[in-house]
Design an enzyme around this catalytic site. Structure first.
Site, PDB file in Angstrom:
ATOM      1  N   GLU A  25      66.287  37.320  58.691  1.00 26.82           N
ATOM      2  CA  GLU A  25      65.752  38.231  59.703  1.00 26.82           C
ATOM      3  C   GLU A  25      65.491  39.632  59.177  1.00 26.82           C
ATOM      4  O   GLU A  25      64.464  40.235  59.472  1.00 26.82           O
ATOM      5  CB  GLU A  25      66.718  38.346  60.891  1.00 26.82           C
ATOM      6  CG  GLU A  25      66.580  37.259  61.926  1.00 26.82           C
ATOM      7  CD  GLU A  25      67.230  35.976  61.474  1.00 26.82           C
ATOM      8  OE1 GLU A  25      67.884  35.999  60.416  1.00 26.82           O
ATOM      9  OE2 GLU A  25      67.074  34.977  62.165  1.00 26.82           O
ATOM     10  N   HIS A  84      74.850  33.362  71.342  1.00 31.01           N
ATOM     11  CA  HIS A  84      73.495  33.087  71.783  1.00 31.01           C
ATOM     12  C   HIS A  84      73.223  33.643  73.175  1.00 31.01           C
ATOM     13  O   HIS A  84      72.206  33.328  73.774  1.00 31.01           O
ATOM     14  CB  HIS A  84      73.225  31.580  71.787  1.00 31.01           C
ATOM     15  CG  HIS A  84      73.024  31.006  70.422  1.00 31.01           C
ATOM     16  ND1 HIS A  84      74.069  30.645  69.614  1.00 31.01           N
ATOM     17  CD2 HIS A  84      71.895  30.749  69.726  1.00 31.01           C
ATOM     18  CE1 HIS A  84      73.596  30.177  68.476  1.00 31.01           C
ATOM     19  NE2 HIS A  84      72.276  30.225  68.507  1.00 31.01           N
TER      20      HIS A  84
END
Lengths: 414, 430
Positions: A150, A219
């Site tokens: 990322e 998450h």
């Protein structure tokens, strides 16, 4: 008033799935009763207010009284009443993720410099199918499947933006962007300034976040609170197919770096959106339900909890004004301010953590700017400062539920 | 995937590419006079054994030390540079050196502040690479970026003003020493955190590839990313090596290995200190070069840049170099051994080039002296210019936060904040 109650009565009778049984795959936005919009004595900034939604089917049908969003800050617009709901403008129905895809595709067609990069955006079509089919159409370089890095691919997107491209960087889950914090904070937000204005970073960073269905703590994060201090970026949160497409397009066209927050549970919302092209204003809030008694400020998924609570509240005789703030940074203080000046009571309902969330900033902003207009302290309902538990019951208790909203309104309106 | 970094390419008579596999057995041997304290003899011998073995299995792309080759070329009496090129290189290195010396002076006189990282001793790397680039090629650097900016073409005035924090600086005084940017010269910064520039460089290279393959433009622009030995232990470095090799991006990763990351010796921080070896692990050539010799650097750079332009992908170049001063002007520089410093001072790249030019009759002492004088005057003038330039006014405070100032949002009165007349005065409430 009576019109609303009648509408509400009709609404209450229709099949509204109770919260517990909402399955994320078949999540349906609770429909609102038809309502009459009073003539306003103030000017509304923003023009997609007063949406008329009618009951019955599982789909949310929205009627827009004006085709295009006018990007000026101050616009005098009034939505028509429920009576003319028959004049449904031509539109097409789609799900929220399809609306995002449509907006993305339109912008990619329009400008060849627009490209997408992220994990599994290409051949897989995106983990939430937002980029489905785009790689076939635009090729593997324009819809780039990145390795799992990322920080580096966000930085790569920033470097590409500095040198003339307009990348949309997808975080498969917004939480993963924590790994890209270095790039988002230092480079995305700051480079325009530290380069003395020489380089622009027209990136869009987007992805799903928020608390889902037992996805576990990592998450289920709300990154808007972590990013909000970064200077030089804008943050918007979409909540309906209409504003999803509009905000996506606006974000891509903006010269500023924009972070677009989507919510995992809202991707399957269905709505009818106009056929003609439109964009939503990045800096404006959306008037969801005008009212007189109390201002409820919310965004993203909590909008639906608020609207569900609103039904109950209307039955109890309250008239809440619901505003989807949409622009998390900067706040649309005009729409919010006008509302506060009218109702004198503010309730913020958000999914962020109690500490340091968007609600905390919004509370501060309202107190600072509209202190004189408040009849009661600003109340902020946020998620618990708890890592989102896996167990369904615990998870339910971490986020704000409609019952809590009703209680809070009753408390504030005493 | 990665093509042979054929040493024989550097001599005129042999073919550019082709089956040069035998040549690839050339071990990395550092010339005896260069005692690269970072790698001992035993490490070198070990690596050459490893290289042979690796070649036997034909797995890693070939890596070559350039010193042997350059010596070979020199011996057949063909010069590596022309007189014009030589003078350009010399002037650039002198500019770098004089400028940085002036920075030190100005810092201690209280004209510039904060963290200032000087490049003395490493000029061969900047000059060797950047003087081969065109204006549209991009350079990405670190906080030790003054000389990269100068080599790329940013004027000494603009850099000095930026250091003084004046409006005439290349970033209007908003960036400072660690953020030298120039859109005109494609100097993409200037980054304060190590490693964070490498993805940006990768993005610039991606842009080039995108322009060529998607927009079908004639784009041969390459990007050169400079960073240090300390950065080579950082994740962003590896993530970008992977992506660059994967997509064959036109980028050259240049490691300025000066053995020290502030006070941390490269050997104490790195499990395998030979950084060039990390290139082949990702499928790109890794080259080690004497970074105190501008001609050697230039030869390697030529090959790497050409590779990139041809679309063959990235190269990792490790330049053995040294900084004569401390990490920054605030660093007392007490940890480094005096003997080590002396060894590298003796290999001053500017002195080396001067010697080469004179010995090979490419320039006379007087010509070089006049270049030095010219540069001295240029740097003095830059200081005067910076001194005379105004400091940023209040109105500049909010100007470049957003490219589109609507990003400041809508105020309570319904107007965009940026429409507020007080906004330009920098006193508006945001």
């Amino acid at each position: 008033m009576s019109a609303i109650l009648q509408g509400a009565g009709a609404g209450a009778a229709a099949a509204l799935t109770p919260f517990n049984s909402i399955d994320s795959n078949k999540f349906v936005a609770p429909s609102r009763s038809s309502l009459s919009v009073r003539s306003k004595s103030y000017i509304v900034a923003g023009s997609d207010d007063g949406t008329n939604k009618s009951f019955g089917s599982s789909s949310l049908i929205a009627r827009r009284s004006q085709p295009l969003m006018i990007p000026n800050a101050v616009t005098a617009t009034k939505a028509d009443t429920a009576a003319s709901s028959t004049s449904l403008k031509s539109g097409h129905e789609l799900l929220l993720y399809e609306a995002l895809q449509e907006g993305l595709e339109e912008e990619m067609d329009r400008d060849p410099h627009v490209c997408v990069m992220g994990e599994d955006v290409g051949h897989y079509g995106g983990s939430y199918k937002v980029t489905k089919g785009l790689a076939d159409k635009f090729g593997d370089l324009r819809v780039l499947d990145t390795p799992i890095c990322e920080n580096a691919f966000t930085g790569m997107g920033i470097g590409a933006a500095m040198t003339g491209l307009r990348p949309i960087i997808e975080g498969m889950n917004m939480g993963f962007l924590l790994l890209a914090f270095n790039q988002i904070s230092n480079n995305c937000g700051m480079l325009h300034y530290t380069s003395g204005g020489q380089f622009t970073i027209p990136v869009v960073i987007r992805g799903p976040g928020g608390v889902g269905r037992q996805l576990g703590a990592e998450h289920s994060q709300r990154l808007e609170s972590y990013f909000q201090s970064i200077p030089g970026i804008q943050m918007v949160a979409c909540s309906t197919p209409y504003n999803a497409k509009g905000l996506m397009k606006a974000a891509i066209r903006s010269e500023n770096p924009v972070i677009l927050f989507e919510h995992v549970l809202l991707y399957n919302l269905k709505e009818s959106i106009p056929d003609e092209e439109y964009i939503c204003n990045l800096e404006e809030a959306e008037m969801v339900r005008p009212g007189e008694h109390i201002t409820i400020l919310t965004y993203s998924r909590m909008r639906y909890h608020v609207m569900q609570a609103a039904k109950t509240l209307v039955n109890k005789g309250y008239d809440p004004e619901v505003i989807d703030i949409r622009s998390l940074k900067p706040f649309d203080l005009h729409t919010i301010g006008n509302s506060v000046k009218k109702t004198h009571r503010v309730l913020i309902v958000e999914e962020c953590m109690r500490t340091g969330g968007i609600g905390a900033s919004l509370t501060a902003a309202i107190n600072e700017n509209f202190h004189d207009y408040l009849d009661a302290p600003v109340m902020c309902l946020s998620s618990q400062d708890v890592p989102t538990p896996y167990a369904g019951t615990l998870e339910e208790w971490t986020v704000v539920q409609p019952a809590q909203i009703v209680t809070a309104v009753e408390q504030l309106c005493q | 995937m990665a093509t042979a970094f054929a040493p024989t390419k550097l001599t005129a008579t042999l073919p550019l590419h082709g089956s040069q596999e035998n040549r690839l057995l050339l071990p990395i041997r550092l010339a005896p006079h260069s005692s690269f304290l970072g790698s001992t003899r035993s490490l070198t011998a070990h690596s050459s054994r490893r290289l042979n073995h690796a070649h036997a299995t034909r797995r890693s792309p070939p890596v070559v030390g350039v010193q042997e080759v350059v010596k070979e070329k020199k011996s057949i009496n063909s010069l590596l540079i022309t007189k014009e090129e030589g003078l350009v290189l010399y002037e650039d290195m002198i500019l770098g050196r004089s400028f940085e010396d002036m920075c030190a002076q100005m810092y201690y006189r209280g004209k510039m502040f904060g963290f200032v990282h000087l490049y003395n001793g490493q000029e061969a790397v900047s000059t060797g690479f950047i003087k081969l680039l065109t204006k549209s090629d991009s350079v990405v650097s670190t906080y030790r970026d003054h000389v990269h900016a100068l080599s790329k073409g940013v004027s000494a005035r603009a850099v000095m003003s930026e250091l003084f924090g004046k409006v005439t600086g290349c970033c209007r005084g908003q960036g400072g020493s660690m953020h030298m940017f120039s859109k005109e010269h494609n100097m993409l910064g200037g980054f304060a955190f190590i490693g964070e520039g490498i993805p940006v460089a990768t993005g610039a290279a991606f842009s080039s590839k995108y322009r060529r393959d998607v927009l079908k433009q004639d784009c041969e622009d390459v990007t050169v990313a400079f960073f240090g030995d300390g950065t080579c232990n950082n994740g962003q470095f590896y993530e970008c090596l992977n992506m660059a090799a994967l997509w064959k991006l036109p980028i050259i990763f240049v490691v300025e290995n000066n053995l020290w990351a502030i006070g941390m010796s490269h050997l104490r921080a790195t499990s395998d200190p030979e950084i060039w070896k990390k290139g082949p692990a990702f499928g790109m050539p890794g080259v080690h070069v004497d970074g105190m010799d501008v001609l050697k650097v230039r030869e390697v750079a030529k090959e790497a840049v050409t590779r990139a332009r041809r679309g063959e992908g990235p190269t990792l170049v490790e330049c053995e170099t040294y900084r004569f001063r401390g990490h920054s002007l605030a660093d007392p520089d007490e940890l480094r051994d005096a003997a080590e410093k002396a060894k590298y001072a003796a290999r001053d790249p500017i002195a080396a080039l001067k010697k080469y030019l004179i010995e090979n009759n490419l320039a006379k002492e007087a010509e070089l002296k006049s270049i030095e004088k010219k540069i001295d005057e240029l740097v003095e003038e830059a200081v005067e210019f910076a001194d005379a330039s105004p400091q940023p006014g209040r109105s500049q405070l909010l100007e470049n936060v957003f490219a589109d100032p609507k990003g400041f949002g809508i105020g309570p009165d319904g107007r965009y904040r940026c429409e507020d007349p007080k906004f330009t005065e920098g006193t508006a409430q945001v």
